[in-house]
Design a protein around this motif. Structure first.
Motif, PDB file in Angstrom:
ATOM      1  N   TRP A   1       1.006  -0.845   0.239  1.00 56.51           N
ATOM      2  CA  TRP A   1      -0.205   0.609   0.023  1.00 56.51           C
ATOM      3  C   TRP A   1       1.005   1.187   0.437  1.00 56.51           C
ATOM      4  N   LEU A   2       1.990   1.272  -0.052  1.00 54.00           N
ATOM      5  CA  LEU A   2       2.942   2.502  -0.388  1.00 54.00           C
ATOM      6  C   LEU A   2       3.037   3.714  -1.362  1.00 54.00           C
ATOM      7  N   PRO A   3       2.027   2.926  -2.897  1.00 52.51           N
ATOM      8  CA  PRO A   3       2.238   3.863  -3.488  1.00 52.51           C
ATOM      9  C   PRO A   3       0.669   4.219  -3.373  1.00 52.51           C
ATOM     10  N   TRP A   4      -0.737   3.733  -2.798  1.00 50.26           N
ATOM     11  CA  TRP A   4      -2.294   4.151  -2.394  1.00 50.26           C
ATOM     12  C   TRP A   4      -1.484   5.778  -1.916  1.00 50.26           C
ATOM     13  N   GLY A   5      -0.564   5.288  -0.636  1.00 52.18           N
ATOM     14  CA  GLY A   5      -0.163   6.238   0.653  1.00 52.18           C
ATOM     15  C   GLY A   5       0.461   7.678  -0.427  1.00 52.18           C
ATOM     16  N   TRP A   6       1.353   7.036  -1.484  1.00 54.36           N
ATOM     17  CA  TRP A   6       2.225   7.763  -1.949  1.00 54.36           C
ATOM     18  C   TRP A   6       1.071   8.780  -2.679  1.00 54.36           C
ATOM     19  N   LEU A   7      -0.115   8.062  -3.255  1.00 52.46           N
ATOM     20  CA  LEU A   7      -0.705   8.897  -3.985  1.00 52.46           C
ATOM     21  C   LEU A   7      -1.704   9.958  -3.009  1.00 52.46           C
ATOM     22  N   ALA A   8      -2.103   9.421  -1.827  1.00 55.74           N
ATOM     23  CA  ALA A   8      -2.850  10.342  -1.308  1.00 55.74           C
ATOM     24  C   ALA A   8      -2.423  11.613  -0.914  1.00 55.74           C
TER      25      ALA A   8
ATOM     26  N   VAL B   1     -10.528   9.922  -6.012  1.00 55.71           N
ATOM     27  CA  VAL B   1     -12.196   9.485  -5.724  1.00 55.71           C
ATOM     28  C   VAL B   1     -11.675   8.362  -6.987  1.00 55.71           C
ATOM     29  N   MET B   2     -11.107   8.570  -7.737  1.00 56.48           N
ATOM     30  CA  MET B   2     -10.863   6.966  -9.013  1.00 56.48           C
ATOM     31  C   MET B   2      -9.330   6.416  -9.278  1.00 56.48           C
ATOM     32  N   VAL B   3      -8.637   7.585  -9.025  1.00 53.48           N
ATOM     33  CA  VAL B   3      -7.283   6.807  -8.155  1.00 53.48           C
ATOM     34  C   VAL B   3      -6.923   6.109  -7.278  1.00 53.48           C
ATOM     35  N   LEU B   4      -7.524   6.589  -6.005  1.00 52.19           N
ATOM     36  CA  LEU B   4      -6.853   6.196  -4.304  1.00 52.19           C
ATOM     37  C   LEU B   4      -7.363   4.521  -4.933  1.00 52.19           C
ATOM     38  N   PRO B   5      -8.960   4.851  -5.084  1.00 48.86           N
ATOM     39  CA  PRO B   5      -9.341   3.585  -4.904  1.00 48.86           C
ATOM     40  C   PRO B   5      -8.561   2.592  -5.779  1.00 48.86           C
ATOM     41  N   SER B   6      -8.529   2.982  -6.842  1.00 49.09           N
ATOM     42  CA  SER B   6      -7.645   2.178  -7.915  1.00 49.09           C
ATOM     43  C   SER B   6      -6.465   0.819  -6.747  1.00 49.09           C
ATOM     44  N   ALA B   7      -5.815   2.275  -6.379  1.00 53.31           N
ATOM     45  CA  ALA B   7      -4.539   2.080  -5.732  1.00 53.31           C
ATOM     46  C   ALA B   7      -4.645   0.905  -4.693  1.00 53.31           C
ATOM     47  N   TRP B   8      -5.608   1.440  -3.562  1.00 54.07           N
ATOM     48  CA  TRP B   8      -6.175   0.328  -2.812  1.00 54.07           C
ATOM     49  C   TRP B   8      -6.405  -1.340  -3.401  1.00 54.07           C
ATOM     50  N   VAL B   9      -7.617  -1.039  -4.273  1.00 49.72           N
ATOM     51  CA  VAL B   9      -7.953  -2.469  -4.837  1.00 49.72           C
ATOM     52  C   VAL B   9      -6.543  -3.477  -6.046  1.00 49.72           C
ATOM     53  N   ALA B  10      -5.716  -2.126  -6.327  1.00 47.80           N
ATOM     54  CA  ALA B  10      -4.109  -3.207  -7.124  1.00 47.80           C
ATOM     55  C   ALA B  10      -3.574  -3.550  -6.096  1.00 47.80           C
ATOM     56  N   ALA B  11      -3.547  -3.242  -5.272  1.00 48.86           N
ATOM     57  CA  ALA B  11      -2.469  -3.806  -3.484  1.00 48.86           C
ATOM     58  C   ALA B  11      -2.894  -4.461  -2.676  1.00 48.86           C
ATOM     59  N   GLU B  12      -4.903  -4.915  -3.153  1.00 50.24           N
ATOM     60  CA  GLU B  12      -4.825  -5.901  -2.830  1.00 50.24           C
ATOM     61  C   GLU B  12      -5.608  -6.915  -3.461  1.00 50.24           C
ATOM     62  N   ALA B  13      -5.319  -7.207  -4.850  1.00 50.24           N
ATOM     63  CA  ALA B  13      -5.040  -7.787  -6.003  1.00 50.24           C
ATOM     64  C   ALA B  13      -3.630  -8.268  -5.706  1.00 50.24           C
ATOM     65  N   VAL B  14      -2.588  -7.816  -5.377  1.00 48.68           N
ATOM     66  CA  VAL B  14      -1.421  -8.164  -5.062  1.00 48.68           C
ATOM     67  C   VAL B  14      -1.646  -9.012  -4.325  1.00 48.68           C
ATOM     68  N   ARG B  15      -1.908  -8.322  -3.340  1.00 56.75           N
ATOM     69  CA  ARG B  15      -1.779  -9.316  -2.235  1.00 56.75           C
ATOM     70  C   ARG B  15      -2.600 -11.311  -2.485  1.00 56.75           C
ATOM     71  N   SER B  16      -4.001 -10.964  -3.652  1.00 58.74           N
ATOM     72  CA  SER B  16      -4.300 -11.842  -3.105  1.00 58.74           C
ATOM     73  C   SER B  16      -4.314 -13.058  -3.492  1.00 58.74           C
TER      74      SER B  16
ATOM     75  N   PHE C   1      -5.580  -0.893 -12.506  1.00 55.34           N
ATOM     76  CA  PHE C   1      -4.134  -1.651 -12.532  1.00 55.34           C
ATOM     77  C   PHE C   1      -3.478  -0.238 -14.112  1.00 55.34           C
ATOM     78  N   VAL C   2      -4.968  -0.434 -14.677  1.00 56.65           N
ATOM     79  CA  VAL C   2      -4.927   0.526 -16.007  1.00 56.65           C
ATOM     80  C   VAL C   2      -3.992   2.191 -15.351  1.00 56.65           C
ATOM     81  N   VAL C   3      -5.638   2.277 -14.321  1.00 58.73           N
ATOM     82  CA  VAL C   3      -6.071   3.871 -13.985  1.00 58.73           C
ATOM     83  C   VAL C   3      -4.483   3.730 -12.724  1.00 58.73           C
ATOM     84  N   VAL C   4      -3.987   2.753 -11.920  1.00 56.07           N
ATOM     85  CA  VAL C   4      -3.176   3.368 -11.154  1.00 56.07           C
ATOM     86  C   VAL C   4      -1.599   3.374 -11.836  1.00 56.07           C
ATOM     87  N   GLY C   5      -1.692   2.470 -13.325  1.00 52.99           N
ATOM     88  CA  GLY C   5      -0.331   3.162 -14.384  1.00 52.99           C
ATOM     89  C   GLY C   5      -0.262   4.513 -15.308  1.00 52.99           C
TER      90      GLY C   5
END
Length: 521
Positions: free
Chosen positions: A113-120, A137-152, A495-499
């Motif tokens: 979640w480091l990218p999420w915190g940096w973007l926040a 509202v678009m980017v931060l949830p994307s970064a959160w879910v991207a982290a969840e996806a990797v963690r999964s 991932f597209v949004v975060v990228g």
């Protein structure tokens, strides 16, 4: 005499070094402590507390703590600490199994979640504007879910405590999972939290209205789909008996207890009897007398038995196997595909194998099956899955694509008896049911057991204190959900949004650097 008197020059130098170092670290400790406290808060949205409503604003304190950091880098570190606390809160029960490795695991996963915190920090810090809030509202949830996806990824522990899974006991808000899986529900919850921060930060009416509208839109998508979406059809029901014996260490005694409880069903006309994970400790192919006893029991109660074998197979490997037994013998089986890291196998065993000496980690690796199957119970196809596999959307989706009309989960969790692990696992079939539009039942050998219809509405729940059998009438109405048809489109999108956000940041920095260079020349 003190050392400062004996060595005044050395003491002065040491004091100078400490004075230079201490303020830097000392200033950061309060922020880290605040992040730890804020990060633990959303964990209460999950079982056992199950304060589902907390998830919709429980991440706000962590966002504000990260925003208050002096730099984006420090904001990222605060997010890291906060999510590490979240992981440890929702999985504290791992300490009894892997010891201090649980803390290491939490810290390692928090780093995602480091990218999420940096973007926040970048998007929420001053100056606050409507455009930046909309981007957040678009980017931060994307970064959160991207982290969840990797963690999964299952060697990292799987998709445990996804933010969207906190809605398991609210079919109305969970309904968004039918559109994009639990990933979409996580996105909506994270976006609502971000929008609330926007409401807090904005001082102008327009900005607050935009943030408030975003929050209401995110919170309202699930209920809208619940009311307007396709309702599962099919009037038939199936009577499923869930057998919960309790925590019994000896495998022979455990099987005898399951048999005794099942025998009480004679005359009650169940359609299917389900035992918990590891309910049989002997391989049925190697022990025909055990299979014969189970066959006779099936004949006696007038229903097929779905038992679970945890034993060494003739090929020498140890498998967790769901076996369907009818009045004429074995009708088919499913071998567990996703194994629990450390609990059923040790990743990188040559390197980490020593952990088995001081913890409850698996002394020998279990073997994997080849993937989902369906088993026929009269005219009904069921999709058996085992324990930890309840957290994976793709396995339930695979079983549904094979034609399963009912998802059946078998678990044990006796290692974590009395902890939050049991209700957390028993809540997962509700999420899977909504995702694929199929009813689901879950039998915990020692608790908790549960059953849900295709919309995620709870049909039954047995806590870990319960010992006995519960009969559940499960409506077989089902539907093909958008998630079932489209798959993990949300993961691809985030991932597209975060990228894209990352590429824009790099481009903007380069452009600013070029402008500064031209001005200096």
């Amino acid at each position: 005499m003190g050392p400062s008197v004996l060595f005044p020059s050395s003491s002065a130098k040491l004091s100078g070094i400490l004075i230079c170092m201490t303020p830097s670290v000392g200033r950061r400790i309060p922020g880290w402590a605040a992040a730890l406290a804020a990060g633990a808060l959303p964990g209460l949205a999950f079982p056992a507390p199950s304060w589902w409503w907390l998830a919709w604003f429980g991440v706000v304190p962590l966002l504000l703590v990260g925003r208050a950091a002096p730099t984006s880098g420090q904001g990222a570190v605060r997010a890291w600490w906060g999510v590490a606390a979240f992981v440890l809160t929702t999985q504290y029960w791992l300490v009894t199994s892997v010891g201090p490795v649980a803390a290491v695991l939490a810290i390692g996963l928090g780093a995602l979640w480091l990218p999420w915190g940096w973007l926040a920090h970048r998007l929420l810090s001053a100056p606050v504007s409507t455009g930046r809030t909309c981007a957040a509202v678009m980017v931060l949830p994307s970064a959160w879910v991207a982290a969840e996806a990797v963690r999964s990824w299952h060697p990292l522990g799987g998709p445990w405590a996804s933010l969207g899974a906190s809605q398991w006991n609210q079919p109305v808000t969970l309904a968004s999972a039918a559109l994009g899986g639990v990933w979409l529900t996580s996105f909506l919850v994270a976006a609502a939290n971000t929008a609330i921060v926007g409401v807090i930060l904005h001082r102008d009416v327009v900005g607050r209205c935009v943030a408030l509208g975003s929050m209401l839109a995110c919170a309202g998508l699930g209920p809208a789909w619940y009311l307007l979406g396709h309702t599962p059809t099919g009037g038939a029901t199936v009577r499923v008996a869930l057998v919960q014996t309790g925590d019994i260490a000896d495998s022979t005694v455990r099987q005898v207890a399951s048999e005794a409880l099942t025998a009480t069903l004679a005359g009650q006309r169940p359609d299917l009897v389900v035992w918990g994970e590891s309910s049989v400790g002997q391989d049925l192919a190697s022990r025909p007398e055990v299979l014969a006893r189970l066959t006779a029991l099936s004949r006696r109660v007038g229903a097929d038995l779905l038992v679970n074998v945890d034993a060494r197979a003739p090929n020498g490997g140890i498998y967790k196997t769901a076996v369907l037994v009818g009045e004429h013998g074995s009708l088919g089986s499913y071998r567990k595909t996703r194994l629990v890291p450390f609990g059923e196998y040790v990743p990188l065993r040559p390197l980490l194998g020593r952990i088995t000496r001081d913890t409850k980690a698996a002394a020998e690796d279990r073997q994997r099956g080849s993937g989902p199957v369906v088993l026929r119970v009269d005219s009904l196809d069921i999709g058996p899955l085992i324990s930890y596999e309840a957290t994976f959307s793709d396995l339930a989706r695979g079983a549904a694509q094979l034609g399963a009309g009912l998802l059946v989960y078998q678990s044990s969790t006796s290692t974590f008896q009395g902890s939050w692990a049991q209700p957390q696992l028993a809540s997962q079939p509700a999420v899977r049911a909504v995702e694929v539009g199929r009813p689901a039942v879950h039998v915990g050998l020692s608790g908790d057991s549960s059953a849900f219809d295709a919309r995620g509405r709870r049909l039954a729940w047995c806590s870990s204190e319960f010992r006995g059998v519960i009969m559940v009438s499960v409506p077989l109405g089902s539907t093909t959900t958008p998630f079932q048809r489209l798959g993990d489109w949300v993961q691809v999108t985030v991932f597209v949004v975060v990228g894209g956000a990352g590429a824009y940041t790099v481009f903007r920095r380069q452009r600013i650097a070029r402008v500064k260079h031209c001005v200096n020349e």
